[in-house]
Design an enzyme around this catalytic site. Structure first.
Site, PDB file in Angstrom:
ATOM      1  N   GLU A  40     -14.072  12.818  -1.798  1.00  0.00           N
ATOM      2  CA  GLU A  40     -13.783  13.645  -0.622  1.00  0.00           C
ATOM      3  C   GLU A  40     -12.271  13.812  -0.587  1.00  0.00           C
ATOM      4  OE1 GLU A  40     -16.090  15.004   0.979  1.00  0.00           O
ATOM      5  OE2 GLU A  40     -17.861  13.731   1.013  1.00  0.00           O
ATOM      6  N   GLY A  46      -7.403  11.506  -6.450  1.00  0.00           N
ATOM      7  CA  GLY A  46      -8.801  11.694  -6.846  1.00  0.00           C
ATOM      8  C   GLY A  46      -8.924  12.019  -8.329  1.00  0.00           C
ATOM      9  N   CYS A  56      -8.087  16.643   7.058  1.00  0.00           N
ATOM     10  CA  CYS A  56      -8.378  17.414   5.844  1.00  0.00           C
ATOM     11  C   CYS A  56      -9.047  18.752   6.136  1.00  0.00           C
ATOM     12  CB  CYS A  56      -9.261  16.587   4.920  1.00  0.00           C
ATOM     13  SG  CYS A  56     -10.753  15.995   5.744  1.00  0.00           S
ATOM     14  N   GLU A  99      -1.548  21.446   0.321  1.00  0.00           N
ATOM     15  CA  GLU A  99      -1.885  20.787   1.583  1.00  0.00           C
ATOM     16  C   GLU A  99      -0.636  20.096   2.137  1.00  0.00           C
ATOM     17  OE1 GLU A  99      -4.183  17.124   1.257  1.00  0.00           O
ATOM     18  OE2 GLU A  99      -5.447  17.834   2.894  1.00  0.00           O
ATOM     19  N   LYS A 106     -11.519  -0.877   0.339  1.00  0.00           N
ATOM     20  CA  LYS A 106     -10.072  -0.921   0.057  1.00  0.00           C
ATOM     21  C   LYS A 106      -9.413   0.132   0.963  1.00  0.00           C
ATOM     22  CE  LYS A 106      -6.941   0.560  -1.688  1.00  0.00           C
ATOM     23  NZ  LYS A 106      -5.753   1.002  -0.913  1.00  0.00           N
ATOM     24  N   GLY A 155      -9.346  10.822  -0.084  1.00  0.00           N
ATOM     25  CA  GLY A 155      -7.893  10.810  -0.183  1.00  0.00           C
ATOM     26  C   GLY A 155      -7.418  12.104  -0.809  1.00  0.00           C
TER      27      GLY A 155
HETATM   28  P1  NAD Z   1      -3.964   9.031  -0.883  1.00  0.00           P
HETATM   29  O1  NAD Z   1      -4.690   9.774  -1.923  1.00  0.00           O
HETATM   30  O2  NAD Z   1      -2.506   8.862  -1.013  1.00  0.00           O
HETATM   31  O3  NAD Z   1      -4.570   7.537  -0.761  1.00  0.00           O
HETATM   32  C1  NAD Z   1      -5.943   7.339  -0.507  1.00  0.00           C
HETATM   33  C2  NAD Z   1      -6.337   5.961  -0.999  1.00  0.00           C
HETATM   34  O4  NAD Z   1      -6.223   5.894  -2.412  1.00  0.00           O
HETATM   35  C3  NAD Z   1      -5.489   4.827  -0.448  1.00  0.00           C
HETATM   36  O5  NAD Z   1      -6.331   3.766  -0.082  1.00  0.00           O
HETATM   37  C4  NAD Z   1      -4.622   4.469  -1.636  1.00  0.00           C
HETATM   38  O6  NAD Z   1      -4.142   3.143  -1.604  1.00  0.00           O
HETATM   39  C5  NAD Z   1      -5.585   4.678  -2.773  1.00  0.00           C
HETATM   40  N1  NAD Z   1      -4.993   4.857  -4.100  1.00  0.00           N
HETATM   41  C6  NAD Z   1      -3.770   5.367  -4.400  1.00  0.00           C
HETATM   42  N2  NAD Z   1      -3.607   5.403  -5.746  1.00  0.00           N
HETATM   43  C7  NAD Z   1      -4.759   4.942  -6.291  1.00  0.00           C
HETATM   44  C8  NAD Z   1      -5.211   4.752  -7.629  1.00  0.00           C
HETATM   45  N3  NAD Z   1      -4.446   5.054  -8.683  1.00  0.00           N
HETATM   46  N4  NAD Z   1      -6.455   4.251  -7.813  1.00  0.00           N
HETATM   47  C9  NAD Z   1      -7.250   3.956  -6.773  1.00  0.00           C
HETATM   48  N5  NAD Z   1      -6.872   4.109  -5.477  1.00  0.00           N
HETATM   49  C10 NAD Z   1      -5.635   4.590  -5.245  1.00  0.00           C
HETATM   50  O7  NAD Z   1      -4.341   9.729   0.513  1.00  0.00           O
HETATM   51  P2  NAD Z   1      -3.745   9.476   1.971  1.00  0.00           P
HETATM   52  O8  NAD Z   1      -2.339   9.911   2.021  1.00  0.00           O
HETATM   53  O9  NAD Z   1      -4.088   8.094   2.425  1.00  0.00           O
HETATM   54  O10 NAD Z   1      -4.653  10.465   2.837  1.00  0.00           O
HETATM   55  C11 NAD Z   1      -4.405  11.826   2.949  1.00  0.00           C
HETATM   56  C12 NAD Z   1      -5.283  12.617   2.005  1.00  0.00           C
HETATM   57  O11 NAD Z   1      -6.653  12.308   2.244  1.00  0.00           O
HETATM   58  C13 NAD Z   1      -5.156  14.117   2.232  1.00  0.00           C
HETATM   59  O12 NAD Z   1      -5.118  14.762   0.982  1.00  0.00           O
HETATM   60  C14 NAD Z   1      -6.428  14.467   2.975  1.00  0.00           C
HETATM   61  O13 NAD Z   1      -6.850  15.802   2.837  1.00  0.00           O
HETATM   62  C15 NAD Z   1      -7.396  13.524   2.355  1.00  0.00           C
HETATM   63  N6  NAD Z   1      -8.557  13.337   3.220  1.00  0.00           N
HETATM   64  C16 NAD Z   1      -9.730  13.917   2.823  1.00  0.00           C
HETATM   65  C17 NAD Z   1     -10.850  13.783   3.626  1.00  0.00           C
HETATM   66  C18 NAD Z   1     -12.176  14.379   3.212  1.00  0.00           C
HETATM   67  O14 NAD Z   1     -13.191  13.983   3.771  1.00  0.00           O
HETATM   68  N7  NAD Z   1     -12.216  15.308   2.267  1.00  0.00           N
HETATM   69  C19 NAD Z   1     -10.775  13.059   4.830  1.00  0.00           C
HETATM   70  C20 NAD Z   1      -9.566  12.490   5.186  1.00  0.00           C
HETATM   71  C21 NAD Z   1      -8.457  12.621   4.363  1.00  0.00           C
END
Ligand code: NAD
Length: 493
Positions: A266, A249, A300, A397, A191, A244
């Site tokens: 992550e 999370g 991240c 962040e 997804k 994300g």
């Molecule tokens: P986000 O949390 O907004 O979205 C991530 C994913 O979660 C998307 O696919 C989104 O559609 C999905 N999602 C949203 N609500 C959900 C729910 N209720 N249930 C299930 N899935 C849901 O993150 P983003 O804006 O796409 O990415 C940026 C974030 O990702 C930053 O916080 C960054 O630090 C983090 N990130 C972490 C790593 C790591 O390895 N630790 C790597 C890259 C990005």
């Protein structure tokens, strides 16, 4: 100018969901994908219905026994075949990945494209993840006679893994999830993030061509949170591999509890970057400047929270403010552009709000904070000084090209400031010797700490302390992450 090997982006191209080995039209129509560099629509992504998400989970469940029982060498050979095809084809997706992520041409070539084949290639070689245990003498008991008990610890696949990914580095990120998951014998439902799912759909087509059985790899997309939430709630899904934000999370952990989901989380980071009094300042400045130049801070692991010894503060600020104007901000397609756009208008506004809050709270804008006058969602390299640990912009962040600076008096103080964060993903120490960096680094509450370098070891365990996540992946740790431990024991009498 786009590189000649990149296929042109066709806004009218039809994209479908991939469920149970079939490319299916979405039940709920399509939605626009916008290029953050130009604000133009560059394609339309499928809007899956919740019923289609359920179909994808059911297909993955049906494919599980056959895939799990496929000899590991055959599974890994398919990963190798997929890596070969990616080597041939993924380069052509550059135009699409660039257009939907807004990454600069250089970053697209260096990071967005090549790493996905590398991640598949790594797992093409079967690795023994099972472990024998020491024999253990047991006395006679009501359970049976005395004897020597032996046991073997076996790693089994978890089952159906839903891989929910963020927008920043889509292909790299998904490959880091599905390659170890598939190698371990799991089946997957992908997804992607709503902002940039198109190249990932094409990546799945490449994976299909490698010959994975129907249902082993599935992909569903949508413009919001419904598909991800449906996967988290699905009784057919055994594990959520999520990358994300920490906010999402936490929601997934809560919702996943009802069906006892295995979780690999992550999450976000606010990388501390400690500079000791004897550090090599040029090396440190080069590292910190990557917050501006490496995907506009949408990484991240970025060293965004600089904690410098007070004796080196003036030198740091002088050098960073000299570097920032050298980084060209603007059209991501121009070769000499270093700072491209952030992903959306909403996110650009959010980044700007962080900076405004910092200034309102007493921070000083040493450079940046401005919005270049052109279409696209750009933020100039921004440096905030005179910060205090309690500020929102210091604690949270930003995920944009924004660096904050705090000062410390000695190593103990630096460690305390570094640990004054609810994040703990990737931190850094720049010190006069690796030994000193090691001593400081081991005291930082962070899953990873870079010592005098921001280059990570790509197979070292990766993941976060505190709100930055749960679990570790990469290298052999990726195989561990996507497995359940089973103990098989016997008694020799
Ligand atoms: P986000 O949390 O907004 O979205 C991530 C994913 O979660 C998307 O696919 C989104 O559609 C999905 N999602 C949203 N609500 C959900 C729910 N209720 N249930 C299930 N899935 C849901 O993150 P983003 O804006 O796409 O990415 C940026 C974030 O990702 C930053 O916080 C960054 O630090 C983090 N990130 C972490 C790593 C790591 O390895 N630790 C790597 C890259 C990005």
């Amino acid at each position: 100018m786009t590189p000649p090997e990149w296929d042109p982006v066709n806004v009218d191209e039809e994209y479908r969901l991939f469920i149970g080995g079939e490319w299916v039209l979405p039940d709920s129509g399509i939605y626009q994908i916008v290029n953050p560099n130009t604000t133009e629509v560059i394609g339309y992504a499928p809007e899956a219905s919740v019923a289609q998400v359920a179909d994808a989970a059911a297909a993955a469940k049906e494919a599980l026994p056959g895939w799990r029982d496929t000899p590991v060498a055959e599974r890994c050979a398919l990963l190798g075949r997929a890596a070969d095809l990616m080597d041939e084809r993924v380069g052509r997706l550059g135009g699409l990945v660039q257009a939907e992520t807004g990454a600069t041409v250089n970053l697209t070539e260096a990071v967005q494209l090549p790493v996905c084949a590398e991640r598949f290639r790594y797992y093409q070689t079967p690795v023994n993840v099972d472990e024998p245990m020491e024999p253990y003498p047991v006395p006679e008991s009501p359970l049976g006679p005395a004897g020597l008990s032996g046991a073997h610890v076996v790693r089994q696949p978890v089952g159906v893994v839903a891989c929910i990914t963020p927008y920043n580095v889509p292909l790299t990120n998904v490959a880091g999830k599905i390659a170890p998951a598939l190698a371990m014998g799991n089946t997957v439902v992908i997804k992607p993030a709503p902002q940039d799912p198109l190249a990932m759909i094409k990546l799945v087509a490449i994976i299909e061509e490698a010959g994975f059985p129907p249902g082993v790899v599935n992909i569903v997309t949508d413009s919001g949170a419904a598909s991800g939430a449906a996967l988290v709630a699905s009784p057919d899904v055994n594990m959520i591999s999520f990358t994300g934000s920490s906010v999402v999370g936490a929601k997934i952990m809560e919702a996943g509890g009802a069906t006892m989901k295995r979780l690999l989380m992550e999450l976000g980071g606010k990388g501390a970057c400690v500079l000791t009094d004897d550090c090599n300042m040029d090396a440190a400045v080069g590292a910190v400047a990557t917050v501006w130049g490496f995907h506009s801070g949408q990484i991240c692991t970025a060293p965004t929270r600089v904690i410098v010894h007070h004796s080196r503060y003036d030198e740091l600020v002088e050098k960073l403010t000299a570097v920032a104007p050298l980084l060209k901000v603007g059209d991501a397609l121009e070769r000499d552009t270093v700072v491209g756009p952030v992903i959306t208008e909403v996110h650009r506004d959010r980044v700007e709000q962080f900076v405004a809050d910092g200034v309102a709270g007493g921070a000083t804008l040493a450079c940046g904070g401005s919005r270049p006058d052109q279409p696209g969602y750009f933020v100039a390299p921004t440096l905030l000084v005179d910060c205090t640990p309690d500020m929102h912009v210091v604690q949270e962040e930003v995920f944009g090209p924004v660096v904050v600076v705090l000062t410390h008096d000695d190593d103990d103080h630096a460690v305390a400031l570094a640990n004054d964060s609810h994040y703990g993903l990737f931190s850094y120490v720049f010190a006069g010797s690796t030994a000193r960096a090691f001593e400081v680094g081991r005291r930082i509450e962070s899953g990873n700490v870079g010592l005098n370098s921001i280059q990570p070891h790509v197979h070292a365990p990766f993941g976060g302390f505190k709100m930055s996540g749960v679990g570790r992946d990469r290298g052999v740790f990726g195989l561990h992450a996507y497995s359940e431990i089973q103990a098989l024991s016997w008694l020799a009498t």
